[in-house]
Motif scaffolding. Structure first.
Motif, mmCIF file in Angstrom:
data_model
loop_
_atom_site.group_PDB
_atom_site.id
_atom_site.type_symbol
_atom_site.label_atom_id
_atom_site.label_comp_id
_atom_site.label_asym_id
_atom_site.label_seq_id
_atom_site.Cartn_x
_atom_site.Cartn_y
_atom_site.Cartn_z
ATOM 1 N N THR B 88 21.083 -0.585 -50.942
ATOM 2 C CA THR B 88 20.145 0.362 -50.334
ATOM 3 C C THR B 88 19.513 1.250 -51.406
ATOM 4 O O THR B 88 18.291 1.467 -51.411
ATOM 5 N N ASP B 89 20.352 1.756 -52.341
ATOM 6 C CA ASP B 89 19.831 2.597 -53.422
ATOM 7 C C ASP B 89 18.821 1.833 -54.269
ATOM 8 O O ASP B 89 17.764 2.370 -54.621
ATOM 9 N N ILE B 92 15.595 1.268 -52.184
ATOM 10 C CA ILE B 92 14.774 2.477 -52.010
ATOM 11 C C ILE B 92 14.254 2.978 -53.366
ATOM 12 O O ILE B 92 13.258 3.685 -53.432
ATOM 13 N N GLN B 94 16.336 4.623 -55.609
ATOM 14 C CA GLN B 94 17.015 5.865 -55.969
ATOM 15 C C GLN B 94 18.258 5.560 -56.806
ATOM 16 O O GLN B 94 18.663 4.397 -56.924
ATOM 17 N N THR B 99 23.653 6.703 -51.894
ATOM 18 C CA THR B 99 24.055 6.384 -50.512
ATOM 19 C C THR B 99 25.575 6.271 -50.449
ATOM 20 O O THR B 99 26.182 5.503 -51.189
ATOM 21 N N TYR B 105 19.191 3.671 -43.048
ATOM 22 C CA TYR B 105 18.576 3.118 -44.261
ATOM 23 C C TYR B 105 19.332 1.862 -44.710
ATOM 24 O O TYR B 105 18.726 0.890 -45.158
ATOM 25 N N THR B 109 17.770 -1.761 -44.809
ATOM 26 C CA THR B 109 17.737 -2.515 -46.071
ATOM 27 C C THR B 109 18.253 -3.930 -45.859
ATOM 28 O O THR B 109 17.622 -4.908 -46.298
#
Lengths: 161, 199
Positions: B88-89, B92, B94, B99, B105, B109
């Motif tokens: 997810t990180d 996104i 980030q 997370t 999210y 993802t």
């Protein structure tokens, strides 16, 4: 439980053993049937996916342990062949039969539960505990030293049966 | 038997091509190298394969997609729950480690990665075999990996004891993140593919 004393059961199979083995499986709509002789610390777990073998006997390959009727029969025969089991000493615990995915078209879980209950009764085996239904997967660990079953529904704490 | 082997070979070649395409797409999407390896294309015994998956059972999140059309397939992508946070990180854009818990999210993802991978695969299958193939909307499920896998094969395993399974394992370089991807031909698709390949 260690890797050395763990027996893992896949779909359409059974495993039998004695203390200190632990028999494990993971279920969705399938059913795990755990049979145990407390006096001898002997047990077996069957992982079925269908209630009835009718219409499947003529197939070139016929996995008998996939079905409640033939699977329970074969598990019992194997246990009797490998160990001396006193009459009426076995008890049963059953788990699974959930409806996890919408992609699975039929509600086979409920049919498996009903068939299992009927067949165990025909064999005079008492169901002493069960956790069936629901909409999540279940991880089942059957401890043959005690006959206890640790049943963990996904997202919940394990329960002892 | 020989026909089965020929179908396997044809499916394997196309699967390899589709996996290459998926690697490219995923690498671009995550901005880091995604190496996807085709682990197995074979008729597998349902008991052996489920015992193997149950052996190393873990909490997972997966995306199920039905690839409908001339030769329908079921697609499953899943990853260990904690690894989905890293994914997810990366997705996104980030810092990895941001997370820390499951939320929408993470779910989105996994859904999106499933969409993108299945689209890449179905495009290659459609073009190489000259068939129609279209991904349906995905279902994102959190459960044990053993449960996700057994639900993937359930409908086929009701009828057959051996099923043709395309299995891929991929790692996201620099994160030690392992993801699993399966493709399962349903309703006789392997025969249709064999016919399409002139077998």
């Amino acid at each position: 439980m260690t890797e050395n004393n763990k027996l893992v059961v896949g779909i359409g199979d059974y495993k039998i053993g004695e203390a200190p083995y632990v028999i494990r499986t993971t279920l969705g709509s399938c059913i795990a049937i755990c049979l145990y002789d407390d006096s001898k610390k002997i047990g077996g777990m069957l992982h079925i996916m269908l209630p009835d073998s009718s219409g499947h006997h003529e197939k070139p390959t016929f996995k008998r342990a996939k079905f409640a009727d033939t699977g329970i029969h074969d598990l019992l025969e194997s246990m009797k062949k490998q160990y001396t089991i006193p009459k009426d000493s076995l008890t049963a615990k059953i788990f699974g039969g959930g409806k996890v995915l919408r992609m699975v078209t039929s509600n086979i879980g409920e049919q498996n539960i009903d068939a299992t209950k009927i067949i165990l009764k025909q064999h005079n085996i008492r169901i002493i505990n069960s956790k069936t239904g629901g909409d999540k997967g279940v991880q089942v660990d059957f401890f043959l030293d005690t006959g206890k079953v640790h049943c963990r529904v996904f997202g919940e704490e394990p329960e002892e049966f | 038997m020989e026909s089965n082997e020929n179908v396997n070979r044809a499916v394997q070649l196309v699967a390899e091509h589709s996996i290459e395409k998926s690697s490219e797409v995923l690498t671009k999407m995550l901005n880091t190298t995604a190496k996807i390896e085709l682990k197995n294309v074979n008729f597998v015994d349902i008991t052996e394969i489920t015992a193997s998956v149950n052996q190393s059972d873990f909490e997972a999140i997966g995306s199920f997609i039905l690839l409908s059309g001339d030769a329908p397939f079921k697609f499953l992508f899943y990853v260990q729950l904690e690894d989905a946070f890293i994914l997810t990180d990366l997705f996104i854009g980030q810092k990895v480690g941001t997370t820390k818990a499951y939320d929408e999210y993470v779910s989105s993802t996994v859904q999106e990665i499933g969409n993108i991978l299945s689209s890449a695969i179905s495009n290659v299958f459609a073009s190489d075999f000259q068939i129609k193939m279209l991904p349906e909307p995905p279902s994102v499920i959190r459960d044990f990996s053993g449960t996700l896998f057994s639900e993937l094969i359930m409908d086929m395993a009701l009828q057959e004891d051996k099923i043709l399974l395309i299995e891929s394992l991929f790692e996201i370089v620099e994160t030690e993140l392992n993801c699993h991807m399966y493709l399962l031909p349903i309703d006789g698709s392997e025969r249709i593919l064999g016919f399409g390949a002139g077998i």
